[in-house]
Design a protein around this motif. Structure first.
Motif, mmCIF file in Angstrom:
data_model
loop_
_atom_site.group_PDB
_atom_site.id
_atom_site.type_symbol
_atom_site.label_atom_id
_atom_site.label_comp_id
_atom_site.label_asym_id
_atom_site.label_seq_id
_atom_site.Cartn_x
_atom_site.Cartn_y
_atom_site.Cartn_z
ATOM 1 N N ARG A 1 -5.317 -0.846 -2.336
ATOM 2 C CA ARG A 1 -5.147 -0.565 -0.902
ATOM 3 C C ARG A 1 -5.756 0.777 -0.504
ATOM 4 N N LEU A 2 -5.947 1.639 -1.511
ATOM 5 C CA LEU A 2 -6.595 2.937 -1.279
ATOM 6 C C LEU A 2 -8.083 2.870 -1.607
ATOM 7 N N ASP A 3 -8.616 1.649 -1.674
ATOM 8 C CA ASP A 3 -10.027 1.388 -1.988
ATOM 9 C C ASP A 3 -10.429 1.849 -3.382
ATOM 10 N N PHE B 1 -1.309 -2.816 -7.501
ATOM 11 C CA PHE B 1 -1.201 -3.249 -6.109
ATOM 12 C C PHE B 1 -1.436 -2.152 -5.067
ATOM 13 N N VAL B 2 -1.099 -0.900 -5.414
ATOM 14 C CA VAL B 2 -1.255 0.183 -4.428
ATOM 15 C C VAL B 2 -2.660 0.772 -4.457
#
Length: 197
Positions: free
Chosen positions: A58-60, A54-55
């Motif tokens: 978010r950092l592409d 999931f993380v």
């Protein structure tokens, strides 16, 4: 099975590299290896999965769920492999390393040619336990949407709604077969290594 195989190979390579960092002569590498092991080993695997699945997007950093599962499993189990390999390295007689240094071998050559072969032989059973745990922990990947696991279960339970218990028992048997095959393979390897000593 593919998930277990890829994650096990990555964890073995990563853990061995971490162990060499932790016993190496460069202090920043030792500190980095120690920090990694302490952080990851004391973090629940589900948290590692959550971070990776999931993380990272978010950092592409975007991969398939399968690749994310391999990454999460190998990140976590590399720390456990590291500790097993490091214990093996520390168990090798100091005189062996000193003799190799006296012959002019560099730290890298000493580790690769003298210390690691003996260390890995000594920690075959602990490494087997780590890989066995990794195989069982692939079940956590199902909660994060890895199609290799969830797709098969969904198809079977949809086709046979009354056979949910049988499907789950089939999963248990599958994990038993994999872990028992690993244990058998390790026992055979250990016996062969005993003969060559």
């Amino acid at each position: 099975m593919g998930l277990s195989l890829f994650a096990a190979v990555a964890a073995l390579i990563g853990g061995t590299l971490l162990a060499t960092m932790r016993v190496g002569p460069v202090p920043p590498l030792r500190w980095a290896g120690t920090a990694y092991v302490q952080l990851v080993r004391n973090t629940p695997l589900t948290v590692v999965f959550f971070f990776v699945v999931f993380v990272l997007p978010r950092l592409d950093i975007v991969f398939s769920y399968f690749a994310f599962a391999v990454l999460a499993l190998s990140i976590y189990h590399a720390a456990l492999v590291c500790e097993a390999v490091r214990a093996g390295i520390n168990g090798v007689d100091v005189g062996q390393a000193e003799a190799a240094r006296a012959l002019g071998l560099t730290f890298r050559q000493n580790l690769r040619l003298v210390v690691l072969p003996q260390a890995l032989r000594a920690v075959l059973q602990p490494l087997g336990s780590v890989i066995s745990a990794l195989i069982r922990n692939t079940s956590i990947a199902a909660a994060f949407g890895v199609q290799e696991l969830t797709g098969v279960v969904q198809r079977l339970t949809t086709a046979n709604p009354d056979a949910v218990v049988a499907v789950l028992l089939g999963g248990v048997v599958g994990y038993l077969i994999l872990t028992l095959a690993l244990a058998g393979g390790l026992a055979i390897t250990e016996r062969r290594l005993e003969r060559t000593r």
